[in-house]
Design a protein around this motif. Sequence first.
Motif, PDB file in Angstrom:
ATOM      1  N   THR A 158      57.758 -77.392 -52.455  1.00 20.57           N
ATOM      2  CA  THR A 158      57.629 -77.309 -50.999  1.00 20.57           C
ATOM      3  C   THR A 158      56.646 -76.206 -50.654  1.00 20.57           C
ATOM      4  N   GLU A 159      56.019 -76.360 -49.494  1.00 20.27           N
ATOM      5  CA  GLU A 159      55.122 -75.314 -49.008  1.00 20.27           C
ATOM      6  C   GLU A 159      55.369 -75.114 -47.529  1.00 20.27           C
ATOM      7  N   GLN A 160      55.120 -73.897 -47.080  1.00 22.94           N
ATOM      8  CA  GLN A 160      55.353 -73.541 -45.691  1.00 22.94           C
ATOM      9  C   GLN A 160      54.049 -73.595 -44.901  1.00 22.94           C
ATOM     10  N   ARG A 161      54.133 -74.138 -43.700  1.00 19.98           N
ATOM     11  CA  ARG A 161      53.017 -74.101 -42.754  1.00 19.98           C
ATOM     12  C   ARG A 161      53.533 -73.497 -41.467  1.00 19.98           C
ATOM     13  N   THR A 162      52.745 -72.624 -40.878  1.00 22.97           N
ATOM     14  CA  THR A 162      53.115 -72.038 -39.597  1.00 22.97           C
ATOM     15  C   THR A 162      52.348 -72.777 -38.508  1.00 22.97           C
ATOM     16  N   ILE A 163      53.094 -73.384 -37.581  1.00 22.56           N
ATOM     17  CA  ILE A 163      52.509 -74.177 -36.507  1.00 22.56           C
ATOM     18  C   ILE A 163      52.720 -73.426 -35.194  1.00 22.56           C
ATOM     19  N   PRO A 164      51.639 -73.112 -34.461  1.00 20.47           N
ATOM     20  CA  PRO A 164      51.825 -72.443 -33.172  1.00 20.47           C
ATOM     21  C   PRO A 164      52.485 -73.383 -32.164  1.00 20.47           C
ATOM     22  N   ARG A 165      53.247 -72.812 -31.255  1.00 21.74           N
ATOM     23  CA  ARG A 165      53.870 -73.618 -30.202  1.00 21.74           C
ATOM     24  C   ARG A 165      52.810 -74.229 -29.303  1.00 21.74           C
ATOM     25  N   VAL A 166      51.788 -73.435 -28.973  1.00 23.49           N
ATOM     26  CA  VAL A 166      50.675 -73.882 -28.133  1.00 23.49           C
ATOM     27  C   VAL A 166      49.381 -73.604 -28.881  1.00 23.49           C
ATOM     28  N   GLY A 167      48.477 -74.577 -28.877  1.00 24.43           N
ATOM     29  CA  GLY A 167      47.196 -74.416 -29.565  1.00 24.43           C
ATOM     30  C   GLY A 167      46.369 -73.315 -28.929  1.00 24.43           C
ATOM     31  N   PRO A 168      45.819 -72.391 -29.723  1.00 21.58           N
ATOM     32  CA  PRO A 168      45.078 -71.259 -29.168  1.00 21.58           C
ATOM     33  C   PRO A 168      43.788 -71.668 -28.454  1.00 21.58           C
ATOM     34  N   LYS A 169      43.125 -72.719 -28.916  1.00 17.55           N
ATOM     35  CA  LYS A 169      41.879 -73.154 -28.286  1.00 17.55           C
ATOM     36  C   LYS A 169      42.123 -74.153 -27.159  1.00 17.55           C
ATOM     37  N   SER A 170      42.941 -75.149 -27.431  1.00 19.23           N
ATOM     38  CA  SER A 170      43.124 -76.247 -26.481  1.00 19.23           C
ATOM     39  C   SER A 170      44.145 -75.957 -25.395  1.00 19.23           C
ATOM     40  N   GLY A 171      45.124 -75.097 -25.682  1.00 22.67           N
ATOM     41  CA  GLY A 171      46.206 -74.856 -24.736  1.00 22.67           C
ATOM     42  C   GLY A 171      47.229 -75.988 -24.728  1.00 22.67           C
ATOM     43  N   ARG A 172      47.076 -76.954 -25.619  1.00 20.15           N
ATOM     44  CA  ARG A 172      48.018 -78.062 -25.708  1.00 20.15           C
ATOM     45  C   ARG A 172      49.271 -77.627 -26.464  1.00 20.15           C
ATOM     46  N   VAL A 173      50.392 -78.233 -26.103  1.00 19.04           N
ATOM     47  CA  VAL A 173      51.647 -77.946 -26.782  1.00 19.04           C
ATOM     48  C   VAL A 173      51.638 -78.648 -28.125  1.00 19.04           C
ATOM     49  N   PHE A 174      51.838 -77.883 -29.202  1.00 20.01           N
ATOM     50  CA  PHE A 174      51.875 -78.430 -30.560  1.00 20.01           C
ATOM     51  C   PHE A 174      53.301 -78.635 -31.053  1.00 20.01           C
ATOM     52  N   MET A 175      54.231 -77.831 -30.557  1.00 22.46           N
ATOM     53  CA  MET A 175      55.620 -77.925 -31.003  1.00 22.46           C
ATOM     54  C   MET A 175      56.540 -77.709 -29.810  1.00 22.46           C
ATOM     55  N   THR A 176      57.645 -78.457 -29.805  1.00 23.28           N
ATOM     56  CA  THR A 176      58.702 -78.217 -28.828  1.00 23.28           C
ATOM     57  C   THR A 176      60.026 -78.155 -29.569  1.00 23.28           C
ATOM     58  N   GLN A 177      60.918 -77.359 -29.025  1.00 28.49           N
ATOM     59  CA  GLN A 177      62.273 -77.263 -29.566  1.00 28.49           C
ATOM     60  C   GLN A 177      63.221 -77.681 -28.463  1.00 28.49           C
ATOM     61  N   ILE A 178      64.128 -78.565 -28.791  1.00 30.63           N
ATOM     62  CA  ILE A 178      65.125 -79.009 -27.832  1.00 30.63           C
ATOM     63  C   ILE A 178      66.471 -78.629 -28.403  1.00 30.63           C
ATOM     64  N   GLY A 179      67.229 -77.896 -27.640  1.00 27.37           N
ATOM     65  CA  GLY A 179      68.533 -77.491 -28.130  1.00 27.37           C
ATOM     66  C   GLY A 179      68.920 -76.157 -27.572  1.00 27.37           C
ATOM     67  N   ARG A 180      69.492 -75.391 -28.367  1.00 25.07           N
ATOM     68  CA  ARG A 180      70.075 -74.102 -28.033  1.00 25.07           C
ATOM     69  C   ARG A 180      69.540 -73.468 -26.760  1.00 25.07           C
ATOM     70  N   ALA A 181      69.311 -72.209 -26.696  1.00 24.45           N
ATOM     71  CA  ALA A 181      69.069 -71.504 -25.446  1.00 24.45           C
ATOM     72  C   ALA A 181      67.604 -71.282 -25.118  1.00 24.45           C
ATOM     73  N   SER A 182      66.763 -72.236 -25.358  1.00 24.55           N
ATOM     74  CA  SER A 182      65.346 -72.077 -25.065  1.00 24.55           C
ATOM     75  C   SER A 182      65.088 -72.410 -23.597  1.00 24.55           C
ATOM     76  N   CYS A 183      64.919 -71.406 -22.768  1.00 24.01           N
ATOM     77  CA  CYS A 183      64.749 -71.603 -21.340  1.00 24.01           C
ATOM     78  C   CYS A 183      63.493 -72.407 -21.028  1.00 24.01           C
ATOM     79  N   ARG A 184      62.442 -72.199 -21.753  1.00 24.31           N
ATOM     80  CA  ARG A 184      61.158 -72.858 -21.477  1.00 24.31           C
ATOM     81  C   ARG A 184      61.269 -74.376 -21.609  1.00 24.31           C
ATOM     82  N   GLU A 185      62.123 -74.869 -22.514  1.00 23.90           N
ATOM     83  CA  GLU A 185      62.205 -76.296 -22.764  1.00 23.90           C
ATOM     84  C   GLU A 185      63.176 -77.008 -21.829  1.00 23.90           C
ATOM     85  N   ARG A 186      63.977 -76.269 -21.076  1.00 29.23           N
ATOM     86  CA  ARG A 186      64.939 -76.920 -20.174  1.00 29.23           C
ATOM     87  C   ARG A 186      64.229 -77.408 -18.925  1.00 29.23           C
ATOM     88  N   VAL A 187      64.574 -78.607 -18.526  1.00 31.65           N
ATOM     89  CA  VAL A 187      63.993 -79.177 -17.310  1.00 31.65           C
ATOM     90  C   VAL A 187      65.095 -79.769 -16.487  1.00 31.65           C
TER      91      VAL A 187
END
Length: 187
Positions: A158-187
């Motif tokens: 196995t190998e680890q990759r670190t994925i940013p939540r938001v792309g530094p150049k594009s500003g697009r969302v690359f990862m979302t987390q749904i669950g526990r207490a993440s205020c940003r993801e609640r709608v």
Amino acid sequence: QARVLEQTSIEAKALINRDIDTTVDSGLVCAPEPKYETLGITAEAAEEWASKTAEAFDLWAQSKCASRSGMYNFYQGQRLMRHYRARDNECFNRHYYSQDPSLISPLQFEIIDPDQIRGDAFTLTSGQFFQDDGIERDSMGQESAYKIWYQVPGTMRTEQRTIPRVGPKSGRVFMTQIGRASCRERV
């Protein structure tokens, strides 16, 4: 303990599957209702646009090309996400923006098993912690990147990759987390 119960108890597995069947059913559907007065178009034009948009969404959602792996479509992916949510109380999605012109939409997704997000401690999103739980946070305690472990194809490594939540150049969302207490993801 939900993960262990699901694997050892047919009753727990049945409860989780029943929850998925009841909650997700056929999944999210696109039902656009444009405000034609605000847009300055006729009610007929708005209805035609809404019909075409819903049809295009359904075509994308039914296509297995919607997922990066090509293993499931959007509707099946919703069921998998609900399963992870019931089992682990969270799920992770990775978003890809493809340049392939043969795709219905450039947006593709990959559902990440919560086991693939890991560091040296439990995954926690309710605040700042000094342990490595596989989630990097900014100075405000908001998720900024995720450490994802992948199996190298054709090996047991196995190998680890670190994925940013938001792309530094594009500003697009690359990862979302749904669950526990993440205020940003609640709608």
